[in-house]
Scaffold this motif. Sequence first.
Motif, mmCIF file in Angstrom:
data_model
loop_
_atom_site.group_PDB
_atom_site.id
_atom_site.type_symbol
_atom_site.label_atom_id
_atom_site.label_comp_id
_atom_site.label_asym_id
_atom_site.label_seq_id
_atom_site.Cartn_x
_atom_site.Cartn_y
_atom_site.Cartn_z
ATOM 1 N N GLY A 306 0.813 -1.213 0.000
ATOM 2 C CA GLY A 306 0.000 0.000 0.000
ATOM 3 C C GLY A 306 0.847 1.263 0.000
ATOM 4 N N ASP A 307 0.204 2.381 0.233
ATOM 5 C CA ASP A 307 0.828 3.705 0.183
ATOM 6 C C ASP A 307 2.108 3.759 1.022
ATOM 7 O OD1 ASP A 307 1.433 6.418 0.204
ATOM 8 O OD2 ASP A 307 -0.653 7.053 0.446
ATOM 9 N N GLU A 308 3.219 4.162 0.360
ATOM 10 C CA GLU A 308 4.494 4.256 1.078
ATOM 11 C C GLU A 308 4.467 5.306 2.179
ATOM 12 O OE1 GLU A 308 5.803 4.728 -3.278
ATOM 13 O OE2 GLU A 308 3.858 4.593 -2.252
ATOM 14 N N PHE A 309 3.583 6.297 2.044
ATOM 15 C CA PHE A 309 3.598 7.450 2.935
ATOM 16 C C PHE A 309 2.416 7.466 3.908
ATOM 17 C CE2 PHE A 309 5.171 8.709 -1.350
ATOM 18 C CZ PHE A 309 6.527 8.682 -1.052
ATOM 19 N N GLU A 310 1.823 6.300 4.108
ATOM 20 C CA GLU A 310 0.668 6.215 5.013
ATOM 21 C C GLU A 310 0.679 4.856 5.689
ATOM 22 O OE1 GLU A 310 -1.909 8.086 6.980
ATOM 23 O OE2 GLU A 310 -1.749 9.019 5.002
ATOM 24 N N PHE A 311 0.677 4.849 7.012
ATOM 25 C CA PHE A 311 0.611 3.575 7.725
ATOM 26 C C PHE A 311 0.109 3.825 9.142
ATOM 27 C CE2 PHE A 311 4.912 5.229 7.959
ATOM 28 C CZ PHE A 311 5.305 5.072 9.276
ATOM 29 N N GLU A 312 -0.241 2.733 9.818
ATOM 30 C CA GLU A 312 -0.801 2.831 11.168
ATOM 31 C C GLU A 312 0.204 3.493 12.114
ATOM 32 O OE1 GLU A 312 -3.191 -0.054 14.358
ATOM 33 O OE2 GLU A 312 -2.080 -0.928 12.663
ATOM 34 N N HIS A 313 -0.309 4.312 12.998
ATOM 35 C CA HIS A 313 0.475 5.048 13.991
ATOM 36 C C HIS A 313 1.241 6.233 13.393
ATOM 37 C CE1 HIS A 313 -0.458 2.046 17.023
ATOM 38 N NE2 HIS A 313 -0.065 1.098 16.177
ATOM 39 N N LEU A 314 0.974 6.564 12.117
ATOM 40 C CA LEU A 314 1.559 7.752 11.492
ATOM 41 C C LEU A 314 0.472 8.812 11.362
ATOM 42 C CD1 LEU A 314 3.907 9.184 9.869
ATOM 43 C CD2 LEU A 314 2.876 8.161 7.820
ATOM 44 N N THR A 315 0.744 10.016 11.851
ATOM 45 C CA THR A 315 -0.225 11.107 11.807
ATOM 46 C C THR A 315 0.414 12.348 11.193
ATOM 47 O OG1 THR A 315 -1.323 10.292 13.805
ATOM 48 C CG2 THR A 315 -1.776 12.571 13.153
ATOM 49 N N TYR A 316 -0.240 12.904 10.179
ATOM 50 C CA TYR A 316 0.193 14.174 9.608
ATOM 51 C C TYR A 316 -0.546 15.302 10.332
ATOM 52 C CZ TYR A 316 2.283 11.612 5.694
ATOM 53 O OH TYR A 316 3.044 10.774 4.915
ATOM 54 N N LEU A 317 0.194 16.173 10.973
ATOM 55 C CA LEU A 317 -0.410 17.296 11.691
ATOM 56 C C LEU A 317 -0.687 18.430 10.706
ATOM 57 C CD1 LEU A 317 1.885 17.306 14.851
ATOM 58 C CD2 LEU A 317 -0.263 16.056 14.474
ATOM 59 N N ARG A 318 -1.890 18.972 10.758
ATOM 60 C CA ARG A 318 -2.288 19.995 9.787
ATOM 61 C C ARG A 318 -2.221 21.398 10.360
ATOM 62 N NH1 ARG A 318 -2.051 16.911 5.200
ATOM 63 N NH2 ARG A 318 -3.002 14.883 5.627
ATOM 64 N N THR A 319 -2.751 21.599 11.544
ATOM 65 C CA THR A 319 -2.913 22.936 12.088
ATOM 66 C C THR A 319 -1.888 23.216 13.180
ATOM 67 O OG1 THR A 319 -4.459 22.249 13.823
ATOM 68 C CG2 THR A 319 -5.393 22.755 11.647
ATOM 69 N N GLN A 320 -1.738 24.498 13.490
ATOM 70 C CA GLN A 320 -0.848 24.892 14.574
ATOM 71 C C GLN A 320 -1.348 24.342 15.908
ATOM 72 O OE1 GLN A 320 2.005 26.672 14.020
ATOM 73 N NE2 GLN A 320 2.568 26.422 16.161
ATOM 74 N N LYS A 321 -2.660 24.266 16.050
ATOM 75 C CA LYS A 321 -3.243 23.722 17.277
ATOM 76 C C LYS A 321 -2.855 22.265 17.451
ATOM 77 C CE LYS A 321 -7.682 23.114 19.656
ATOM 78 N NZ LYS A 321 -9.165 23.321 19.565
ATOM 79 N N GLU A 322 -2.922 21.485 16.375
ATOM 80 C CA GLU A 322 -2.520 20.078 16.446
ATOM 81 C C GLU A 322 -1.034 19.964 16.784
ATOM 82 O OE1 GLU A 322 -5.556 17.959 13.248
ATOM 83 O OE2 GLU A 322 -3.677 18.827 12.548
ATOM 84 N N SER A 323 -0.237 20.846 16.211
ATOM 85 C CA SER A 323 1.198 20.827 16.475
ATOM 86 C C SER A 323 1.499 21.079 17.944
ATOM 87 C CB SER A 323 1.890 21.889 15.612
ATOM 88 O OG SER A 323 3.258 21.982 15.931
ATOM 89 N N LEU A 324 0.877 22.097 18.504
ATOM 90 C CA LEU A 324 1.119 22.426 19.904
ATOM 91 C C LEU A 324 0.618 21.334 20.843
ATOM 92 C CD1 LEU A 324 0.259 26.235 19.833
ATOM 93 C CD2 LEU A 324 2.531 25.177 19.956
#
Length: 462
Positions: A306-324
């Motif tokens: 499957g997708d090389e850049f997507e797997f379980e336990h991997l999260t892409y943070l989008r917003t500054q709030k998520e980052s903090l």
Amino acid sequence: MRLTIWGAAQQVTGSMHLLQLNNYNILIDCGLDYEKGSYQEQNLFFPFNPTEIDLVILTHAHIDHSGNLPTLIRMGYDGQILCTGPTADLTEILLFDSVNIFLGKQNKKHRGRKRGHSGPQPLYLQKHVMETMDRFVTIGFHKLFKINGTIELTFVPAGHLLGAASVILNINEDGVSKKIAFTGDIGRKNYPVLVDPDPLPAVDYLICESTYGGRLHSNDTSLDDKLVEVINETCIKNPGRLIIPAFSIGRTQSLIFKLNQIFNKGLLPPVEIFVDSPLANYATEIYRKHHQYVSEEAKSFYLDKGDEFEFEHLTYLRTQKESLAVSNYLDPCIIISSAGMLEGGRIQDHIYYNIQNYYCTILFIGYCAKGTLGDRLLRGDPIIRLRNRDLMVYAKITKTDLLSGHGDHNDLMNIVRQQDVAKLKKVFLVHGEASSLTAFKTALQEEGYAVEIPERGISYEL
């Protein structure tokens, strides 16, 4: 035919090479020069008339090769910009990011000044980037492109970055055929996600990058073993967090794929991974869009797992709030964030909150220029200043060059060795520090090659 090296001459950044033949002027790359003074002083004016350039060819998207294109457009260039499809898309997001950086520096430097005081102006704005992108014409690898009746162009895969190319120009000048190659930046073999550099055809003249001249990459361990070792020590044996500063485009995607492989093989128990870089998120989508350009290893993984850049336990943070919010995440984790040298971006938040954490490891996977915050940590400074505070360094600082995107000395030598020493008239070495250029030149001369290290602005008749 006249060649003039106007950028990356006896230094690394600011690649810009002018090829003039029979009243037709070709500019190969138009990058930002970061090495002397402010970006305005170094990049605002060109040493030639931009309106007299007939064509621009771009080897790849990195800002030291593409970053001054909008200035060229703003100052009157009205021709095409030729490159590969991935290079066009990656260049677009990098140029828009450069505008944000310019504006951020302007606001930071002049915050608090009285109204009416003008600060340093950005090199270009978003409208100039949009005008620049309208000039792009994309060409596939190994597709012969006739520029005019006497000049033909071919792009050859260079590795290094998605879509990166070496430029091959076949020129018929006054009835005489000459072939000239610009390597661009040469990648490494077996690099995660990226293809290996292709061999170059026989040419008369070679303009070759020299970044790792005289230097070899580590070979005492594999990238898999190094990452497993650091993650195991930081996040499995101890309840810590691993922070990896990584350039958003190229380095982050290769690292994510490698982590996907490691956890997919069960080499480590699951660990939460956060990717905290908006630019990296955009770049990853471009890697997905141009999936035909990734390595065969990555394509096979996609078909099988499957997708090389997507797997379980991997999260892409989008917003500054998520980052903090990650600062309050208490379980062991891996944080991948930019910028790679710690000179800006969300990575500074993570460094600020974790530099005094004994259970934190900061793993550098790329080059840090002298004077940057990353460089100060790597040289062992016990105290750093961040956000007007002096912070003791209690986190563990470590590094690896196994994810460097540049070929080392042996890789560069092999690129030149593809050429017949009796037929290659001259090698011009660019894009390197003085020590690297000298070491590379000496090694090539020992094998009989004619080598030149050009000074900026010196012209050569080819």
